[in-house]
Design an enzyme around this catalytic site. Structure first.
Site, PDB file in Angstrom:
ATOM      1  N   SER A   1      41.258  -5.459 -20.608  1.00  0.00           N
ATOM      2  CA  SER A   1      40.640  -5.935 -21.846  1.00  0.00           C
ATOM      3  C   SER A   1      40.312  -4.769 -22.777  1.00  0.00           C
ATOM      4  O   SER A   1      40.042  -4.967 -23.954  1.00  0.00           O
ATOM      5  CB  SER A   1      39.369  -6.717 -21.521  1.00  0.00           C
ATOM      6  OG  SER A   1      38.503  -5.928 -20.724  1.00  0.00           O
ATOM      7  N   CYS A   2      40.333  -3.550 -22.237  1.00  0.00           N
ATOM      8  CA  CYS A   2      40.096  -2.363 -23.062  1.00  0.00           C
ATOM      9  C   CYS A   2      41.236  -2.193 -24.068  1.00  0.00           C
ATOM     10  O   CYS A   2      42.333  -2.721 -23.871  1.00  0.00           O
ATOM     11  CB  CYS A   2      40.023  -1.111 -22.192  1.00  0.00           C
ATOM     12  SG  CYS A   2      38.552  -1.020 -21.151  1.00  0.00           S
ATOM     13  N   VAL A   3      40.947  -1.438 -25.120  1.00  0.00           N
ATOM     14  CA  VAL A   3      41.960  -1.205 -26.155  1.00  0.00           C
ATOM     15  C   VAL A   3      42.130   0.304 -26.374  1.00  0.00           C
ATOM     16  O   VAL A   3      41.132   1.032 -26.456  1.00  0.00           O
ATOM     17  CB  VAL A   3      41.560  -1.894 -27.487  1.00  0.00           C
ATOM     18  CG1 VAL A   3      42.495  -1.494 -28.624  1.00  0.00           C
ATOM     19  CG2 VAL A   3      41.557  -3.409 -27.326  1.00  0.00           C
TER      20      VAL A   3
ATOM     21  N   ASP B   1      38.757  -3.205 -15.520  1.00  0.00           N
ATOM     22  CA  ASP B   1      38.283  -3.282 -16.908  1.00  0.00           C
ATOM     23  C   ASP B   1      37.364  -4.466 -17.169  1.00  0.00           C
ATOM     24  O   ASP B   1      36.314  -4.340 -17.785  1.00  0.00           O
ATOM     25  CB  ASP B   1      39.496  -3.540 -17.813  1.00  0.00           C
ATOM     26  CG  ASP B   1      39.926  -2.317 -18.564  1.00  0.00           C
ATOM     27  OD1 ASP B   1      39.479  -1.234 -18.193  1.00  0.00           O
ATOM     28  OD2 ASP B   1      40.703  -2.479 -19.509  1.00  0.00           O
TER      29      ASP B   1
ATOM     30  N   GLY C   1      43.672  -5.050 -24.913  1.00  0.00           N
ATOM     31  CA  GLY C   1      42.919  -6.249 -25.313  1.00  0.00           C
ATOM     32  C   GLY C   1      43.383  -7.519 -24.621  1.00  0.00           C
ATOM     33  O   GLY C   1      43.326  -8.607 -25.197  1.00  0.00           O
TER      34      GLY C   1
END
Lengths: 210, 160
Positions: free
Chosen positions: B27-29, A156, B92
């Site tokens: 870090s993605c949501v 990510d 996140g």
């Protein structure tokens, strides 16, 4: 608001892809030999893959996104700037720990962190040395960062770093396996346009010298 | 019944008995919208906070602002109002603890903030969240019960 922001990589010709693969194959050979010497595992080196992928397709190269992995992020700077990412799957972690340290190490242990930081340093260092030597440009790796988490979560971060600039990227994927074909480590390098130029220069000199 | 997998930069709607899942959020949501009355749910797996240009709207699931807007648009296309939905967030994290200096800088925190602001803009109530920290997460959302299950590799399981 960036109206003219490029959202795709410029297309590479078949010859350019072959040139990238040629330089990457030399680097993979050096990295594989170094890992063999270090671990005494007869490391199998696969031909590096050069692909133009949408960002959303990159995680699919690495299989189970919630599978445990160690990620080693190796930043580099100079005539090419960016980050190389090495992902060690669970089986590769166990094999390398067994070979290097003689015993499995608990997750989060500093010794494990140091061992994989060193492996990341050596593998990425070999790749960048090949690139620097052939292109006669300077690229140096900086101290690596090691994290242990889900493979997808590790990926990510690096995708977010390039994701705002582009939707499609040229990706070099290196794979080193054990003698049974089990994956020891996969590495992804997103070279960007400056990096691609460097690879092409390196390939040009290689052709001239041969 | 196999779950509906929401990949990175993707968004999907589903109805029971399907569950929506997203694996390996760093870090993605994951932005989840749910309407108990309409038995309808949606999940987006966003990687960046805000779209930069009109071209970014071609991949609405990539950005928090365009993902929420696209979900609202699809809700309205079904003849429903966004205020019938509530939202839940997960993800996140700061995976490499402040390493990135470019667009990846504090990206997890910026993703969370953008998601919250955009939900607020559309009048969608945020009812639960498991965000921030430094660990990756996988999420599963049951449209039938409205329960979001969040798992980490450390064995933590949260139901909210």
């Amino acid at each position: 608001m960036e109206k003219d922001r490029p959202t795709t990589s410029p297309p590479l010709s078949r010859e350019q892809v072959a040139a990238l693969q040629e330089v990457a194959a030399i680097a993979a050979m050096q990295a594989g030999n170094a890992l063999s010497s270090l671990s005494r595992i007869p490391v199998q080196i696969s031909a590096p893959e050069v692909s133009v992928l949408r960002l959303s397709e990159i995680p699919t190269l690495f299989g189970g996104l919630d599978a445990p992995a160690i990620g080693v992020l190796v930043p580099f700077q100079g005539d090419m700037e960016g980050n190389g990412l090495l992902l060690f799957p669970e089986k590769g972690i166990r094999e390398l720990e067994g070979a290097l340290l003689g015993l499995p190490i608990p997750a989060g242990d500093d010794l494990r962190r140091s061992a994989f930081a060193e492996i990341g340093n050596i593998l990425t260092g070999k790749l960048l040395t090949v690139l620097s030597t052939l292109s006669e440009k300077i690229v140096v790796n900086l101290p690596p960062l090691v994290i242990q988490d889900m493979a997808g979560a590790i990926l990510d971060a690096i995708l977010a770093e390039v994701g705002a600039r582009t939707d499609e990227v040229t990706v070099l994927v290196f794979k080193l396996s054990d003698p049974d074909g089990a994956n020891l480590v996969r590495s992804v390098l997103i070279p960007g346009s400056a990096g691609i130029e460097l690879f092409l220069e390196a390939a040009g000199r290689l052709k001239k010298d041969s | 019944m196999s779950p509906v997998v929401v990949g990175i930069a993707d968004l999907k709607f589903a109805e029971p008995p399907h569950k929506l899942v997203s694996y390996g959020l760093g870090s993605c949501v994951a932005i989840v919208l749910h309407s108990k009355e309409d038995i309808l749910g949606a999940m987006a797996h966003i990687m960046l906070p805000l779209a930069y240009s009109h071209r970014d709207h071609e991949t609405p699931g990539k950005f928090a602002d365009t993902a929420v807007a696209a979900m609202v648009h699809q809700v309205e296309a079904r003849g429903l109002g966004p205020s019938r939905f509530v939202a839940k967030l997960a993800g996140g994290a700061d995976m490499f603890a402040g390493h990135f200096k470019g667009t990846g800088r504090r990206i997890g925190a910026r993703n969370i903030l953008a998601a919250r602001k955009t939900l607020d803009h559309f009048g969608i109530r945020l009812v639960a969240q498991d965000v921030g920290g430094t660990a990756g997460r996988s999420v599963e959302f049951s449209i039938e019960t409205g329960l979001l299950t969040v798992r980490t590799l450390r064995g933590e399981v949260k139901e909210m």
